[in-house]
Motif scaffolding. Sequence first.
Motif, PDB file in Angstrom:
ATOM      1  N   MET A   1       0.853  -1.192   0.000  1.00 25.35           N
ATOM      2  CA  MET A   1       0.000   0.000   0.000  1.00 25.35           C
ATOM      3  C   MET A   1       0.889   1.242   0.000  1.00 25.35           C
ATOM      4  SD  MET A   1      -2.755  -1.034   2.905  1.00 25.35           S
ATOM      5  CE  MET A   1      -3.535  -2.659   2.889  1.00 25.35           C
ATOM      6  N   ALA A   2       0.493   2.253  -0.774  1.00 24.89           N
ATOM      7  CA  ALA A   2       1.222   3.520  -0.805  1.00 24.89           C
ATOM      8  C   ALA A   2       0.649   4.448   0.265  1.00 24.89           C
ATOM      9  CB  ALA A   2       1.102   4.166  -2.172  1.00 24.89           C
ATOM     10  N   VAL A   3       1.532   5.117   1.007  1.00 23.49           N
ATOM     11  CA  VAL A   3       1.120   6.045   2.067  1.00 23.49           C
ATOM     12  C   VAL A   3       1.910   7.351   1.897  1.00 23.49           C
ATOM     13  CG1 VAL A   3       0.968   6.384   4.583  1.00 23.49           C
ATOM     14  CG2 VAL A   3       0.719   4.086   3.633  1.00 23.49           C
ATOM     15  N   ASN A   4       1.272   8.473   2.235  1.00 23.01           N
ATOM     16  CA  ASN A   4       1.938   9.777   2.150  1.00 23.01           C
ATOM     17  C   ASN A   4       3.231   9.784   2.972  1.00 23.01           C
ATOM     18  OD1 ASN A   4       2.510  12.651   3.013  1.00 23.01           O
ATOM     19  ND2 ASN A   4       0.834  12.989   1.579  1.00 23.01           N
ATOM     20  N   LYS A   5       4.294  10.369   2.408  1.00 21.74           N
ATOM     21  CA  LYS A   5       5.597  10.357   3.081  1.00 21.74           C
ATOM     22  C   LYS A   5       5.575  11.064   4.442  1.00 21.74           C
ATOM     23  CE  LYS A   5       9.034  10.001  -0.592  1.00 21.74           C
ATOM     24  NZ  LYS A   5      10.129   9.121  -0.242  1.00 21.74           N
ATOM     25  N   ASP A   6       4.666  12.020   4.622  1.00 21.22           N
ATOM     26  CA  ASP A   6       4.596  12.727   5.907  1.00 21.22           C
ATOM     27  C   ASP A   6       3.821  11.951   6.956  1.00 21.22           C
ATOM     28  OD1 ASP A   6       5.997  14.875   4.975  1.00 21.22           O
ATOM     29  OD2 ASP A   6       4.187  15.899   4.247  1.00 21.22           O
ATOM     30  N   ASN A   7       3.096  10.937   6.523  1.00 28.29           N
ATOM     31  CA  ASN A   7       2.238  10.233   7.471  1.00 28.29           C
ATOM     32  C   ASN A   7       2.846   8.900   7.921  1.00 28.29           C
ATOM     33  OD1 ASN A   7       0.139   9.622   9.124  1.00 28.29           O
ATOM     34  ND2 ASN A   7      -1.461   9.726   7.556  1.00 28.29           N
ATOM     35  N   THR A   8       4.010   9.005   8.569  1.00 27.84           N
ATOM     36  CA  THR A   8       4.689   7.773   9.011  1.00 27.84           C
ATOM     37  C   THR A   8       3.915   7.119  10.153  1.00 27.84           C
ATOM     38  OG1 THR A   8       6.110   9.216  10.290  1.00 27.84           O
ATOM     39  CG2 THR A   8       7.050   8.276   8.309  1.00 27.84           C
ATOM     40  N   GLU A   9       3.087   7.894  10.831  1.00 29.56           N
ATOM     41  CA  GLU A   9       2.280   7.334  11.901  1.00 29.56           C
ATOM     42  C   GLU A   9       1.303   6.294  11.335  1.00 29.56           C
ATOM     43  OE1 GLU A   9       0.452  10.502  14.084  1.00 29.56           O
ATOM     44  OE2 GLU A   9      -0.537   9.088  15.440  1.00 29.56           O
ATOM     45  N   LEU A  10       0.637   6.670  10.250  1.00 28.28           N
ATOM     46  CA  LEU A  10      -0.286   5.725   9.608  1.00 28.28           C
ATOM     47  C   LEU A  10       0.485   4.548   9.018  1.00 28.28           C
ATOM     48  CD1 LEU A  10      -3.170   5.011   8.651  1.00 28.28           C
ATOM     49  CD2 LEU A  10      -2.722   6.330   6.572  1.00 28.28           C
ATOM     50  N   LEU A  11       1.617   4.839   8.390  1.00 24.99           N
ATOM     51  CA  LEU A  11       2.448   3.776   7.804  1.00 24.99           C
ATOM     52  C   LEU A  11       2.799   2.733   8.873  1.00 24.99           C
ATOM     53  CD1 LEU A  11       4.190   3.037   5.173  1.00 24.99           C
ATOM     54  CD2 LEU A  11       6.094   4.007   6.448  1.00 24.99           C
ATOM     55  N   ASN A  12       3.250   3.221  10.027  1.00 24.69           N
ATOM     56  CA  ASN A  12       3.650   2.293  11.101  1.00 24.69           C
ATOM     57  C   ASN A  12       2.461   1.503  11.630  1.00 24.69           C
ATOM     58  OD1 ASN A  12       6.219   3.226  10.854  1.00 24.69           O
ATOM     59  ND2 ASN A  12       6.059   4.701  12.537  1.00 24.69           N
ATOM     60  N   GLU A  13       1.323   2.179  11.758  1.00 26.66           N
ATOM     61  CA  GLU A  13       0.127   1.486  12.252  1.00 26.66           C
ATOM     62  C   GLU A  13      -0.320   0.406  11.268  1.00 26.66           C
ATOM     63  OE1 GLU A  13      -2.067   2.018  15.408  1.00 26.66           O
ATOM     64  OE2 GLU A  13       0.109   1.964  15.489  1.00 26.66           O
ATOM     65  N   ILE A  14      -0.299   0.734   9.981  1.00 26.47           N
ATOM     66  CA  ILE A  14      -0.699  -0.270   8.982  1.00 26.47           C
ATOM     67  C   ILE A  14       0.296  -1.433   9.005  1.00 26.47           C
ATOM     68  CG2 ILE A  14      -1.011  -0.743   6.513  1.00 26.47           C
ATOM     69  CD1 ILE A  14      -2.130   2.067   6.195  1.00 26.47           C
ATOM     70  N   ASN A  15       1.580  -1.128   9.083  1.00 22.38           N
ATOM     71  CA  ASN A  15       2.579  -2.206   9.118  1.00 22.38           C
ATOM     72  C   ASN A  15       2.396  -3.099  10.340  1.00 22.38           C
ATOM     73  OD1 ASN A  15       3.833  -1.742   6.704  1.00 22.38           O
ATOM     74  ND2 ASN A  15       5.408  -0.396   7.574  1.00 22.38           N
ATOM     75  N   ARG A  16       2.051  -2.483  11.457  1.00 21.05           N
ATOM     76  CA  ARG A  16       1.831  -3.263  12.683  1.00 21.05           C
ATOM     77  C   ARG A  16       0.666  -4.242  12.475  1.00 21.05           C
ATOM     78  NH1 ARG A  16      -1.623  -2.783  16.688  1.00 21.05           N
ATOM     79  NH2 ARG A  16      -2.397  -0.722  16.135  1.00 21.05           N
ATOM     80  N   VAL A  17      -0.413  -3.720  11.915  1.00 19.93           N
ATOM     81  CA  VAL A  17      -1.608  -4.538  11.704  1.00 19.93           C
ATOM     82  C   VAL A  17      -1.381  -5.590  10.606  1.00 19.93           C
ATOM     83  CG1 VAL A  17      -3.916  -4.317  10.756  1.00 19.93           C
ATOM     84  CG2 VAL A  17      -3.248  -2.885  12.657  1.00 19.93           C
ATOM     85  N   LEU A  18      -0.634  -5.215   9.558  1.00 16.57           N
ATOM     86  CA  LEU A  18      -0.341  -6.188   8.494  1.00 16.57           C
ATOM     87  C   LEU A  18       0.485  -7.350   9.050  1.00 16.57           C
ATOM     88  CD1 LEU A  18       0.559  -4.038   5.314  1.00 16.57           C
ATOM     89  CD2 LEU A  18      -1.430  -5.530   5.615  1.00 16.57           C
ATOM     90  N   ALA A  19       1.422  -7.042   9.953  1.00 16.72           N
ATOM     91  CA  ALA A  19       2.246  -8.105  10.554  1.00 16.72           C
ATOM     92  C   ALA A  19       1.369  -9.052  11.365  1.00 16.72           C
ATOM     93  CB  ALA A  19       3.339  -7.488  11.431  1.00 16.72           C
TER      94      ALA A  19
END
Length: 257
Positions: free
Chosen positions: A219-237
């Motif tokens: 999934m592509a996520v906005n570069k400024d939104n690392t908070e969402l990126l990390n949350e999605i990665n946590r849930v994907l794991a």
Amino acid sequence: MKNKLLKMVAVAMVACVGFSIASCGKKEKGLTINEGKLIMATNAAFAPYEYYDGDTIVGIDAEIAAEVASRLNLELEIQDVAFDSIIAGVQSGKYDIGCAGMTITDERLQSVNFTTPYATGIQSIIVKEGSEITDIDTLIDGDYIVGVQQGTTGDLYMSDDIGDDRIDRYNNGADAILALNNGNVDAVVIDNQPALALVEANEGLIILETPYTEEEYAMAVNKDNTELLNEINRVLAEMESDGTIDAIIEKYIPSEG
Ligand code: GLN
């Protein structure tokens, strides 16, 4: 000495948190663009990852994103847009995520971040039964015209290999296949799963056995939104280890036997 150092670290941390709250508009707004919603951009002409079942967009990406949203207590909203507008829309903050069987590429990484990959894809070559084109080398070396979906990796990689003049770009795979059936192009290069669906729906077409490239979808996520990126990665794991991702993929791409 040690205490002083600790104190300095603590002060620095407080300053840092203060700084990031004050300076980053996104943080104040929360995890996503609209509170409580996860806005996903896709191109719903890419079975089995995203396609219409009646009025509803279903498929592997739709289900994985719905599960991610639910585990983050967000409501998923799917927007069906042109594939080659997804990255720009994520970059400008129009969508929270792009989720569209989207391959991680170096070029796209300049504009957006990608989550950890959740699926793999292969670029396949579709030709008419009995075609002279029997593998990627005959395709590249001849003067054949290749149909692709605009802005996809099939488009980017084929353009590199055979040049713009021999590429015809279409809005989606189905239009490229129509051009193949009409004799306007000699081959179509597209991801393997949509290729299977397209060949099944169109008599007289085959997929060559030699794949062109192997790729990872994320999934592509906005570069400024690392908070969402990390949350999605946590849930994907989590979804990877509890078998949810495998179950969703198996539902749409049953393994043989
Ligand atoms: N995987 C390809 C890409 O990322 C195609 C994706 C698509 O057409 N939805 O470019």
